[in-house]
Enzyme design. Structure first.
Site, short mmCIF file in Angstrom:
data_model
loop_
_atom_site.label_atom_id
_atom_site.label_comp_id
_atom_site.label_asym_id
_atom_site.label_seq_id
_atom_site.Cartn_x
_atom_site.Cartn_y
_atom_site.Cartn_z
N HIS A 1 -3.94 1.19 12.06
CA HIS A 1 -3.73 -0.05 12.83
C HIS A 1 -5.09 -0.65 13.18
O HIS A 1 -5.87 0.00 13.89
CB HIS A 1 -2.94 0.30 14.10
CG HIS A 1 -2.75 -0.85 15.03
ND1 HIS A 1 -2.70 -2.17 14.60
CD2 HIS A 1 -2.62 -0.91 16.39
CE1 HIS A 1 -2.54 -2.96 15.65
NE2 HIS A 1 -2.49 -2.22 16.73
N HIS B 1 0.83 -1.22 0.00
CA HIS B 1 0.00 0.00 0.00
C HIS B 1 0.87 1.27 0.00
O HIS B 1 0.50 2.27 0.61
CB HIS B 1 -0.95 0.04 1.20
CG HIS B 1 -1.98 -1.06 1.20
ND1 HIS B 1 -3.25 -0.88 0.70
CD2 HIS B 1 -1.93 -2.34 1.64
CE1 HIS B 1 -3.94 -2.01 0.85
NE2 HIS B 1 -3.16 -2.91 1.40
N ASN C 1 -10.39 -2.71 2.53
CA ASN C 1 -10.09 -2.73 1.09
C ASN C 1 -11.36 -2.51 0.29
O ASN C 1 -12.46 -2.49 0.84
CB ASN C 1 -9.51 -4.10 0.69
CG ASN C 1 -8.03 -4.23 1.05
OD1 ASN C 1 -7.33 -3.24 1.27
ND2 ASN C 1 -7.56 -5.46 1.10
#
Ligand code: HDE
Length: 698
Positions: free
Chosen positions: A338, A74, A147
């Site tokens: 995170h 990413h 995603n």
């Protein structure tokens, strides 16, 4: 009031609001004002540079350290600020504070990304897109790091380094950049049956989005929502784009990678600058824990989704992106997501992929952001107060006061103190666990093809064609025949026709066993198709209007007005920049040339009459139209431009008849009618069914 972002107070300009007026002086980082920023300090006019030149040394040293490691995956991405607001209280489902009050706006920072490419790679490659949302809630930072595809390649985190090594450029040659179409990727995938479902999504048009504003987002894993009385339910998170889910054509995506490597980044930036704020609705699929076993698959398996016809998505709130970052590095590059950043009311499950991620994201930031204090970087800082006894470490910003950095203590009256769950302290769902320690995959994770088949049968014919073309392209780039053959065999387990069609494109013969039949025949899940999604508007769409001297400006103005009323943006495109004289004698200012904004940069093209002779003698103009036609875009002509379409082989729609997205002014039709039909065509996004596209020389 729009909440300010948590890092506003860190902006340099806030320290000196009116820098120019105050005659802002150039200085070193220590504040010494610099008299000469052109010459280093030398022994004589032509002599060596002196080591004591602290101005030069500070400047060059800082420059030498300007780069940090890019994200291991990413790496390529862009981001924006915005707000999230819930529609109604979700207190029945969760005690998370930001999901209680419809009047409450929670600031967010959202980063979109590709997975495979390096930081400077092109935006429009075939890839999964990251959709990471940081909510700055009053109870702490919550990160939903998802995603644009609802499932994943692998079931267990231990396979992630293998997957990424296979996907990334091959280690001997460092090729290819940002592409899955190569030997190592397909070698790995063809040996990993669990990746089959994901790979169908990756070969679909989901992997070449028209815009980040036009793609869905998914939390992927199953999480838990927990209400104030401790009742926990399983949840899957969805982001539904208000503008619908739309894709590029593959040929277009490849050309865009050359014409504008920043296509998605620019699209997001410009939309926000123009006030076309991108919006998504947050959707929830809720499953009572007691019902989980009846789904027919394991909710902890990240290669499975919950079909929406089994559990509908409840739309509970709206995400709006309304501000571009001030500084790419400080915000977009330094933001650290995170999945373990949780707030009370939301909890994990034991999905073994998610469990591995909970380790990885903190760990990777230690290298990327250079130490344990990256939570103090302004973009990562929460907006609620936080107190603990963590101290020191590289690049500590906070200056802790007092002598107490331990707990329990009496010297600071026990502060900071624990908070009971009833008073808002985080408390994990007390999931019962009683099992031997094992390194084993659960039998409930053992079936890999049924949902791949479900995805395939839920696609429209045209979407299936695109999937076949994508497999044929990607496997066509594979140089090892055995890998191609093995992959065709994997596809046989999904659908015989799919395998057959891909095999044909590769010069192979599919045979083998037909896919295993399920006890009850699979029912297609319509929400898995992209066709027909969205609000049916033309808002934010880009339309090119081709002009030259003599163009019919009455037609141009009428159609342009109608487009702009519908929320689209129309630009004048010509062979050169500068001005042109329209039929009425008016002067027209051109926005871009055929070369600087080719047809792939637009959603639709309009050619007014009047300047047709010039355009038909221009190879660039003719190519422009043919290419837009080939990519399934809405195109329109008025007056003599209708004949131009005819001349170059673009077949017009029947007047009022079947719609193929080629809107020509029919005899007696008003400009208003043309504009209306053109708008209806643009709202359909693309006319993928144009059967003659393969004949188009563009
Ligand atoms: Fe990630 N992933 N990931 N991932 N991921 C990273 O974290 C990782 C996975 C996702 O805009 C890294 O800060 C492991 C699934 C996004 O900054 C790293 C596994 C999903 C982003 C990492 C996964 C994602 C990342 C690299 C398997 C969708 C970009 C830099 C267990 C639900 C966030 C970083 C941004 C980034 C690890 C699988 C989404 C290395 C080990 C599944 C959107 O920590």
């Amino acid at each position: 009031m729009t909440p300010s972002s948590p890092h506003d107070n860190a902006k340099l300009q806030d320290l000196a609001p009116d820098r120019k007026a105050q005659g802002e002086a150039l200085s070193t980082n220590q504040g010494a004002r610099i008299a000469d920023n052109q010459n280093s300090l030398r022994a004589g006019t032509r002599g060596p540079t002196l080591l004591e030149d602290f101005v030069l040394r500070e400047k060059i040293t800082h420059f030498d350290h300007e780069r940090i490691p890019e994200r291991v995956v990413h790496a390529r991405g862009e981001a924006a600020h915005g707000v999230f607001q819930v529609y109604e209280s979700l207190a029945d489902l969760t005690c998370a504070g930001f999901l209680q009050d419809p009047a409450k706006q929670t600031p967010v920072f959202v980063r979109f990304s590709t997975v495979a490419g390096s930081r400077g790679s092109a935006d429009t490659v075939r890839d999964v897109r990251g959709f990471a949302v940081k909510f700055y809630t009053d109870e702490g930072v919550f990160d939903l790091v998802g995603n644009n595809i609802p499932v994943f390649f692998i079931q267990d985190a231990i396979k992630f380094p293998d997957l990424v090594h296979a996907l990334k450029p091959e280690p001997d040659s460092e090729m290819p950049q940002a592409a899955s179409a190569h030997d190592t990727f397909w070698d790995f995938i063809s040996l990993m049956p669990e990746s089959t479902h994901m790979i169908l999504w990756l070969m679909s048009d989901r992997a070449i989005p028209r815009s980040h504003r036009m793609m869905e987002g998914f939390g992927v894993h199953t999480f838990r929502l927990v209400n104030a009385s401790g009742h926990a339910r399983f949840v899957k998170f969805h982001w539904k784009p208000v503008l619908g889910i739309h894709a590029l054509a593959w040929d277009e995506a490849q050309k865009l990678a050359g014409h504008d490597a920043d296509f998605h980044r620019r699209d997001l930036w410009e939309a926000i600058q123009a006030g076309d704020y991108p919006e998504w609705e947050l959707g929830l699929q809720i499953v009572e824990e007691a019902d989980a076993d009846r789904l027919g698959f394991d909710l902890l398996d990240a290669t499975k989704l919950i079909p929406e016809n089994l559990v509908p998505v409840r739309r509970v709130g709206r995400l709006t992106l309304n501000r571009n970052p001030d500084n790419f590095f400080a915000e977009t590059e330094q933001v650290a997501f995170h999945p373990g950043n949780l707030v009370p009311g939301i909890d994990f499950t034991a999905d073994p992929l998610l469990q591995g991620r909970l380790f990885s994201y903190l760990d990777t930031q230690l290298l990327r952001l250079g130490g344990p204090n990256f939570h103090e970087i302004p973009i990562n800082r929460g907006i609620c107060p936080f107190h603990n006894n963590q101290r020191d470490g590289f690049k500590r910003h906070a200056i802790a006061t007092g002598r107490v950095a331990y707990e329990p203590n009496s010297l600071a009256d026990g502060a900071p103190h624990e908070v009971a769950p009833e008073a808002g302290g985080f408390h994990s769902v007390p999931e019962p666990l009683n099992s031997p320690k094992l390194r084993i995959r659960s039998a409930s994770f053992g079936e890999h093809f049924e949902q791949a088949r479900l995805f395939w049968i839920s696609q429209s014919g045209i979407e299936q064609d695109h999937i076949v073309e994508a497999f044929t392209f990607e496997l066509g780039k594979v140089t090892v025949p055995a890998v191609r053959e093995r992959m065709v065999k994997v596809l046989e387990t999904v659908d015989a026709a799919l395998a057959q069609r891909v095999a044909e494109g590769l010069g192979l013969v599919a045979g083998g066993k037909p896919p295993a039949q399920t006890a009850t025949p699979l029912q297609p899940s319509p929400e898995l198709s992209m066709i027909g999604s969205g609000d049916g508007s033309i808002r934010t769409r880009k339309v090119a209007i081709l002009v030259a001297d003599g163009v019919d400006d009455a037609a141009l103005d009428a159609v342009r007005r109608a487009l702009e009323t519908g929320g689209a943006h129309a630009l004048l495109i010509a062979a050169r920049l500068g001005t042109f004289t329209a039929a009425s004698g008016a002067t027209l200012q051109v926005d871009h040339t055929f070369a600087t904004m080719p047809s792939v940069a637009f959603d639709a093209v309009f050619v007014p009459g009047g300047a047709v002779e010039t355009l038909s003698n221009s190879g660039e103009a003719v190519y422009y139209l043919l290419e837009a036609y080939k990519h399934g875009k809405a195109i329109a002509a008025t007056g003599e431009a209708v004949d131009l379409f005819d001349e170059i082989g673009i077949l017009p729609d029947d007047c009022g008849g079947s719609l193929n997205g080629v809107v020509c002014q029919c005899d007696g039709a008003t400009l208003e009618t043309v504009a209306e039909r053109f708008i209806a065509a643009i709202a359909r996004h693309r006319f993928w069914q144009r059967g003659d596209k393969h004949l188009i020389p563009a």
